[in-house]
Design a protein around this motif. Sequence first.
Motif, mmCIF file in Angstrom:
data_model
loop_
_atom_site.group_PDB
_atom_site.id
_atom_site.type_symbol
_atom_site.label_atom_id
_atom_site.label_comp_id
_atom_site.label_asym_id
_atom_site.label_seq_id
_atom_site.Cartn_x
_atom_site.Cartn_y
_atom_site.Cartn_z
ATOM 1 N N ILE A 41 -44.070 -5.729 -17.581
ATOM 2 C CA ILE A 41 -42.611 -6.621 -17.869
ATOM 3 C C ILE A 41 -42.470 -7.404 -16.533
ATOM 4 C CG2 ILE A 41 -40.293 -6.584 -18.567
ATOM 5 C CD1 ILE A 41 -40.835 -3.993 -20.099
ATOM 6 N N LEU A 42 -42.588 -8.789 -16.525
ATOM 7 C CA LEU A 42 -42.269 -9.571 -15.528
ATOM 8 C C LEU A 42 -40.839 -10.128 -15.519
ATOM 9 C CD1 LEU A 42 -45.719 -11.368 -15.160
ATOM 10 C CD2 LEU A 42 -44.866 -9.449 -14.079
ATOM 11 N N ILE A 43 -39.913 -10.278 -14.659
ATOM 12 C CA ILE A 43 -38.614 -10.866 -14.490
ATOM 13 C C ILE A 43 -38.610 -11.855 -13.736
ATOM 14 C CG2 ILE A 43 -36.441 -10.369 -14.077
ATOM 15 C CD1 ILE A 43 -36.668 -7.692 -15.465
ATOM 16 N N ASN A 44 -37.794 -13.095 -14.028
ATOM 17 C CA ASN A 44 -37.622 -13.932 -13.199
ATOM 18 C C ASN A 44 -35.978 -13.981 -13.271
ATOM 19 O OD1 ASN A 44 -36.968 -16.159 -11.393
ATOM 20 N ND2 ASN A 44 -37.767 -17.543 -12.796
ATOM 21 N N CYS A 45 -35.496 -13.433 -12.034
ATOM 22 C CA CYS A 45 -33.921 -13.321 -12.191
ATOM 23 C C CYS A 45 -33.219 -14.335 -11.448
ATOM 24 C CB CYS A 45 -33.520 -12.069 -11.398
ATOM 25 S SG CYS A 45 -31.814 -11.659 -11.087
ATOM 26 N N CYS A 46 -32.528 -15.303 -12.008
ATOM 27 C CA CYS A 46 -31.577 -16.341 -11.513
ATOM 28 C C CYS A 46 -30.101 -15.892 -11.991
ATOM 29 C CB CYS A 46 -31.905 -17.500 -12.113
ATOM 30 S SG CYS A 46 -33.636 -18.049 -11.894
ATOM 31 N N LEU A 47 -29.571 -14.747 -11.416
ATOM 32 C CA LEU A 47 -28.312 -14.398 -11.661
ATOM 33 C C LEU A 47 -27.637 -14.283 -10.266
ATOM 34 C CD1 LEU A 47 -29.098 -11.249 -13.782
ATOM 35 C CD2 LEU A 47 -28.293 -13.569 -14.520
ATOM 36 N N SER A 48 -26.237 -14.537 -10.353
ATOM 37 C CA SER A 48 -25.185 -14.497 -9.097
ATOM 38 C C SER A 48 -24.712 -13.242 -8.839
ATOM 39 C CB SER A 48 -24.150 -15.708 -9.332
ATOM 40 O OG SER A 48 -24.590 -16.936 -9.811
ATOM 41 N N GLY A 49 -24.455 -12.906 -7.622
ATOM 42 C CA GLY A 49 -23.610 -11.801 -7.282
ATOM 43 C C GLY A 49 -24.707 -10.537 -7.209
ATOM 44 N N MET A 50 -24.113 -9.554 -7.558
ATOM 45 C CA MET A 50 -24.707 -8.250 -7.731
ATOM 46 C C MET A 50 -24.851 -7.532 -9.076
ATOM 47 S SD MET A 50 -26.404 -6.643 -5.191
ATOM 48 C CE MET A 50 -25.688 -6.938 -3.434
ATOM 49 N N PRO A 51 -25.739 -8.203 -9.993
ATOM 50 C CA PRO A 51 -25.413 -7.737 -11.461
ATOM 51 C C PRO A 51 -26.006 -6.508 -11.761
ATOM 52 C CG PRO A 51 -27.235 -9.293 -11.221
ATOM 53 C CD PRO A 51 -26.487 -9.407 -9.632
ATOM 54 N N GLU A 52 -25.445 -5.800 -12.716
ATOM 55 C CA GLU A 52 -26.243 -4.701 -13.234
ATOM 56 C C GLU A 52 -26.858 -5.111 -14.622
ATOM 57 O OE1 GLU A 52 -27.295 -0.583 -13.570
ATOM 58 O OE2 GLU A 52 -26.042 -1.371 -11.950
ATOM 59 N N VAL A 53 -28.236 -4.834 -14.608
ATOM 60 C CA VAL A 53 -28.836 -5.064 -15.979
ATOM 61 C C VAL A 53 -29.253 -3.915 -16.610
ATOM 62 C CG1 VAL A 53 -30.777 -6.206 -16.698
ATOM 63 C CG2 VAL A 53 -29.502 -7.293 -14.973
ATOM 64 N N SER A 54 -29.202 -3.588 -17.850
ATOM 65 C CA SER A 54 -29.616 -2.523 -18.677
ATOM 66 C C SER A 54 -30.354 -3.055 -19.923
ATOM 67 C CB SER A 54 -28.555 -1.801 -19.162
ATOM 68 O OG SER A 54 -27.806 -1.057 -18.109
ATOM 69 N N LEU A 55 -31.612 -2.446 -20.155
ATOM 70 C CA LEU A 55 -32.372 -2.744 -21.362
ATOM 71 C C LEU A 55 -32.986 -1.691 -22.122
ATOM 72 C CD1 LEU A 55 -35.840 -2.869 -21.068
ATOM 73 C CD2 LEU A 55 -35.173 -4.562 -19.114
ATOM 74 N N CYS A 56 -33.170 -1.770 -23.438
ATOM 75 C CA CYS A 56 -33.553 -0.570 -24.273
ATOM 76 C C CYS A 56 -34.655 -1.194 -25.159
ATOM 77 C CB CYS A 56 -32.166 0.058 -24.916
ATOM 78 S SG CYS A 56 -32.747 1.374 -25.752
ATOM 79 N N PHE A 57 -35.569 -0.178 -25.356
ATOM 80 C CA PHE A 57 -36.594 -0.560 -26.291
ATOM 81 C C PHE A 57 -36.273 -0.344 -27.857
ATOM 82 C CE2 PHE A 57 -39.122 0.067 -22.267
ATOM 83 C CZ PHE A 57 -39.174 -1.334 -22.059
ATOM 84 N N ASN A 58 -37.311 -0.763 -28.734
ATOM 85 C CA ASN A 58 -37.056 -0.173 -30.040
ATOM 86 C C ASN A 58 -37.064 1.290 -30.222
ATOM 87 O OD1 ASN A 58 -39.629 -1.349 -29.122
ATOM 88 N ND2 ASN A 58 -40.402 -0.699 -31.140
ATOM 89 N N ASP A 59 -36.969 1.833 -31.512
ATOM 90 C CA ASP A 59 -36.581 3.297 -31.525
ATOM 91 C C ASP A 59 -38.060 3.920 -31.670
ATOM 92 O OD1 ASP A 59 -33.969 2.838 -31.423
ATOM 93 O OD2 ASP A 59 -33.811 2.742 -33.609
ATOM 94 N N ASN A 60 -39.236 3.313 -32.076
ATOM 95 C CA ASN A 60 -40.391 3.863 -31.990
ATOM 96 C C ASN A 60 -41.305 3.940 -30.797
ATOM 97 O OD1 ASN A 60 -40.934 1.190 -32.137
ATOM 98 N ND2 ASN A 60 -42.545 1.158 -33.330
ATOM 99 N N VAL A 61 -40.545 3.770 -29.650
ATOM 100 C CA VAL A 61 -41.273 3.868 -28.391
ATOM 101 C C VAL A 61 -40.969 5.083 -27.799
ATOM 102 C CG1 VAL A 61 -41.277 3.011 -25.935
ATOM 103 C CG2 VAL A 61 -41.098 1.435 -27.912
ATOM 104 N N LEU A 62 -41.952 5.825 -27.199
ATOM 105 C CA LEU A 62 -41.990 7.202 -26.656
ATOM 106 C C LEU A 62 -42.529 6.931 -25.279
ATOM 107 C CD1 LEU A 62 -43.132 9.846 -29.236
ATOM 108 C CD2 LEU A 62 -40.669 9.169 -28.594
ATOM 109 N N PHE A 63 -42.289 7.851 -24.331
ATOM 110 C CA PHE A 63 -42.697 7.873 -22.930
ATOM 111 C C PHE A 63 -43.241 8.979 -22.619
ATOM 112 C CE2 PHE A 63 -39.535 4.442 -23.167
ATOM 113 C CZ PHE A 63 -39.998 3.601 -22.528
#
Length: 421
Positions: free
Chosen positions: A198-220
Motif C-alpha cells: 500500500i503506497l501513499i502520497n500524502c498532501c495534507l496540512s498540519g499534523m493529521p491523524e489517518v485511520s483506515l480499515c479493511f473489509n470484514d473478510n481480511v485476517l492477519f
Amino acid sequence: MAFSAIFFLDNKGQVLISRNYRGNVEMSMIENFMPLLLSKEEDGSSSPIFKKDNVYFLWSKYKNIYMVCTTKRNINISLSFAFLFKVKQIFIEYFGDLEQESIRDNFILMYELLDEIMDFGYPQITETAILQEYITQEGYKLKQGAPRPPAAVTNAVSWRSEGIKYRKNELFMDVIESINFLVNTRSTVIHSEILGQILINCCLSGMPEVSLCFNDNVLFNQNQKNVHVVDFEDLKFHSCVRLSRFESERVISFIPPDKDFELMSYRITNRVKPFLFVEANVQRFTHSRMEITVKVKGQFKESLTATDVAIIIPVPSDASSPKFGTAKGYVEWVPEESVIIWTINSIKGGKEFTMKAHVGLPSVEAEEPEGKPPIRVKFKIQYVAASGLQIKYVRIIEKSTYQAISWVRCLTKSGDFQIRI
C-alpha cells in the motif's frame, strides 16, 4: 543496538572516513577486516559478520565502498543492518550517490551527518527530510539564528515536520498486488503467491491523524480455516503505524510522513488465482517444422479488463521462417532472444483467444538443452486487488478540522508468472 565505531573503506581496505562513538574498541582493529574478508572468500564461508579477538565486524558493500561497524556487544543484527542500509540511503539522497569521490568531496558534511544520525552508538535521527531541515548541502551550516534542533526531533513524531501546508488537502492511496505463479509441464500449479503493498502520497496540512480499515473478510495471521478469508502473512508496516491499536482493533492508525511512502507490505499464499489462464501446446513435425498453439482466457469478472498483456513464448534458437495467425492482438518474432511475443492491448473478463505459430527447423536436429525456458506472462488489471482486499473506510482528522479528500486505487499485475512447456 550499540555500535562502537563506523568505517567507510575503499575496495582495497583503506579507511576513507570513520567515526568513533564509544571508544571501547581500538580504531586500529579495522586493519583486520580486509584480511578476514579475503580469507573467508577463499574458503567459501563469507558472511556479513566477522569476529576477531572479541570484536564483531558487521559490514555491507555498496558499489566500491565497504560500510563496516565494530562492536563488542551482543546486538540486534537485523536492526543493525537496517541502520547501515538507512545510512547509505541518507548519503545517496544528500550526494546523489555514495562513491569514493563523493566521500572525499563531502567529508565535512559526512562527519556532521554521522554525528546527528547516531549518538554514543545508538541511532538517533535517520529521516533525511528532518536532517535536511538544518543540515544543508550548500554551506553545511545550520539555519540562521540560534542553533536548535528542528521541531520534529523533539516531537514524538520524528518523521513529519510541523507547519506543512497545502491549498488542497488530499490523500492518495494505491493498493498494488503482484501475482507470482509457476505451472509445471503437467499443468499443475507448484508455486503461487501474491505480493502486495500500500503506497501513499500524502498532501495534507498540519499534523493529521489517518485511520483506515479493511473489509470484514481480511485476517492477519489468525489461523482461522475459512475459504472466504484473505489471510495476510509477512506483514511489514511503516514506523508511523500505531501497532498497539492495530493489534487490539485491526485498525491501521498513523500520522503520515509528507509526500510518498510505503504504508505496509504483505504476502498471501492461500486462494491465489492466476486471473489469466494460459495454455500452450507444442507439436514437432519430423525435423522440419514446429507448431505452437497458445490459448489465453480472462478468468475474472466481465466488467474488468486486463491490459498490456504480453505472452512471451520461447522457441529453439535455430528456428526460422515464422508464420503467425491470431484474431486478437499482434505477434512478433524476436530472433535475438529466441522468443515469440504475443501482445494484446486488452482482454475482457471471460473472453478467450488463440494464437498459432509455425516455425521452421533445420533438417539436423540440435541437442535439446537441459531445461527449456518457460512461457512468461505479463498483464495489468485496474480497479481490483487479486487478494480481495478492499479499504472499507479512510478517516482523516486534524485539529484545524479542514476538509480532506482520500483517493484509493487498486492494481493487480503479473509478477514472476511462468508456465513450463
